[in-house]
Motif scaffolding. Sequence first.
Motif, mmCIF file in Angstrom:
data_model
loop_
_atom_site.group_PDB
_atom_site.id
_atom_site.type_symbol
_atom_site.label_atom_id
_atom_site.label_comp_id
_atom_site.label_asym_id
_atom_site.label_seq_id
_atom_site.Cartn_x
_atom_site.Cartn_y
_atom_site.Cartn_z
ATOM 1 N N GLN A 1 0.833 -1.179 0.000
ATOM 2 C CA GLN A 1 0.000 0.000 0.000
ATOM 3 C C GLN A 1 0.875 1.238 0.000
ATOM 4 O O GLN A 1 1.773 1.363 0.818
ATOM 5 N N VAL A 2 0.607 2.157 -0.914
ATOM 6 C CA VAL A 2 1.404 3.378 -1.033
ATOM 7 C C VAL A 2 0.784 4.474 -0.185
ATOM 8 O O VAL A 2 -0.422 4.685 -0.201
ATOM 9 N N GLN A 3 1.634 5.177 0.525
ATOM 10 C CA GLN A 3 1.197 6.361 1.272
ATOM 11 C C GLN A 3 2.031 7.551 0.848
ATOM 12 O O GLN A 3 3.249 7.456 0.739
ATOM 13 N N LEU A 4 1.374 8.670 0.606
ATOM 14 C CA LEU A 4 2.050 9.921 0.312
ATOM 15 C C LEU A 4 1.868 10.841 1.513
ATOM 16 O O LEU A 4 0.740 11.104 1.923
ATOM 17 N N VAL A 5 2.964 11.336 2.043
ATOM 18 C CA VAL A 5 2.919 12.189 3.231
ATOM 19 C C VAL A 5 3.499 13.546 2.885
ATOM 20 O O VAL A 5 4.654 13.647 2.468
ATOM 21 N N GLU A 6 2.673 14.584 3.034
ATOM 22 C CA GLU A 6 3.105 15.944 2.749
ATOM 23 C C GLU A 6 3.590 16.626 4.020
ATOM 24 O O GLU A 6 3.133 16.319 5.113
ATOM 25 N N SER A 7 4.474 17.586 3.842
ATOM 26 C CA SER A 7 4.916 18.428 4.949
ATOM 27 C C SER A 7 5.319 19.781 4.389
ATOM 28 O O SER A 7 5.566 19.916 3.183
ATOM 29 N N GLY A 8 5.368 20.769 5.280
ATOM 30 C CA GLY A 8 5.879 22.076 4.885
ATOM 31 C C GLY A 8 4.848 23.162 4.723
ATOM 32 O O GLY A 8 5.193 24.310 4.462
ATOM 33 N N LEU A 30 7.283 2.299 -8.312
ATOM 34 C CA LEU A 30 7.882 3.504 -8.861
ATOM 35 C C LEU A 30 6.809 4.310 -9.578
ATOM 36 O O LEU A 30 5.799 3.765 -10.021
ATOM 37 N N PHE A 31 7.053 5.608 -9.709
ATOM 38 C CA PHE A 31 6.045 6.521 -10.243
ATOM 39 C C PHE A 31 6.451 7.094 -11.590
ATOM 40 O O PHE A 31 7.598 7.458 -11.797
ATOM 41 N N SER A 32 5.472 7.203 -12.482
ATOM 42 C CA SER A 32 5.728 7.864 -13.757
ATOM 43 C C SER A 32 5.758 9.372 -13.567
ATOM 44 O O SER A 32 6.491 10.070 -14.264
ATOM 45 N N PHE A 33 4.955 9.889 -12.662
ATOM 46 C CA PHE A 33 5.057 11.290 -12.305
ATOM 47 C C PHE A 33 4.639 11.502 -10.856
ATOM 48 O O PHE A 33 3.946 10.684 -10.271
ATOM 49 N N MET A 34 5.080 12.588 -10.311
ATOM 50 C CA MET A 34 4.638 13.078 -9.012
ATOM 51 C C MET A 34 4.280 14.540 -9.170
ATOM 52 O O MET A 34 4.761 15.204 -10.097
ATOM 53 N N ARG A 98 1.435 8.906 -9.844
ATOM 54 C CA ARG A 98 0.883 7.844 -10.688
ATOM 55 C C ARG A 98 1.901 6.720 -10.787
ATOM 56 O O ARG A 98 3.080 6.947 -11.095
ATOM 57 N N GLU A 99 1.432 5.514 -10.539
ATOM 58 C CA GLU A 99 2.288 4.348 -10.640
ATOM 59 C C GLU A 99 2.841 4.197 -12.058
ATOM 60 O O GLU A 99 2.168 4.566 -13.032
ATOM 61 N N LEU A 100 4.031 3.662 -12.172
ATOM 62 C CA LEU A 100 4.725 3.567 -13.447
ATOM 63 C C LEU A 100 3.904 2.829 -14.496
ATOM 64 O O LEU A 100 3.949 3.154 -15.680
ATOM 65 N N THR A 101 3.130 1.828 -14.073
ATOM 66 C CA THR A 101 2.310 1.068 -15.009
ATOM 67 C C THR A 101 1.086 1.857 -15.460
ATOM 68 O O THR A 101 0.394 1.447 -16.398
ATOM 69 N N GLY A 102 0.812 2.964 -14.778
ATOM 70 C CA GLY A 102 -0.350 3.776 -15.132
ATOM 71 C C GLY A 102 -1.663 3.271 -14.605
ATOM 72 O O GLY A 102 -2.718 3.801 -14.949
ATOM 73 N N THR A 103 -1.618 2.256 -13.756
ATOM 74 C CA THR A 103 -2.858 1.637 -13.302
ATOM 75 C C THR A 103 -3.409 2.250 -12.023
ATOM 76 O O THR A 103 -4.582 2.050 -11.705
ATOM 77 N N SER A 104 -2.591 3.000 -11.288
ATOM 78 C CA SER A 104 -3.061 3.542 -10.022
ATOM 79 C C SER A 104 -2.548 4.947 -9.796
ATOM 80 O O SER A 104 -1.404 5.257 -10.112
ATOM 81 N N ASP A 105 -3.415 5.791 -9.240
ATOM 82 C CA ASP A 105 -3.037 7.127 -8.785
ATOM 83 C C ASP A 105 -3.142 7.169 -7.272
ATOM 84 O O ASP A 105 -4.012 6.518 -6.681
#
Length: 117
Positions: A1-8, A30-34, A98-105
């Motif tokens: 499970q991927v978690q994105l944590v923001e700060s700042g 791995l991500f195709s973009f962030m 977005r995941e490198l495969t493009g299947t999940s954001d």
Amino acid sequence: QVQLVESGGGLVQSGGSLSLSCAASGSRVLFSFMGWYRQAPGKQRELVALITKSDATNYGDFVKGRFTISRDYVKKTATLQMNSLKPEDTAVYYCCARELTGTSDFWGQGTQVTVSS
């Protein structure tokens, strides 16, 4: 499970600067973009900036050279440097990827940025 944590996020005066960071954890994906989106009260979520695996960037029209996005592809982090902030930049800023495969954001929980006049 991927978690994105923001700060700042935080409060800054008009004309000031803030740096937002986003770190991905919990998976080897791995991500195709962030990137970053933002949403102000009563408004739709809008693109702030995106950066691809090859470091191509795309910015919202309102940025006009004030913000810079960067990333570390291996560490899966993204940073948004915001300069010359205006009161209209006040919003909740969300990290996305977005995941490198493009299947999940994936989306972070959001961090509040408030610019006082």
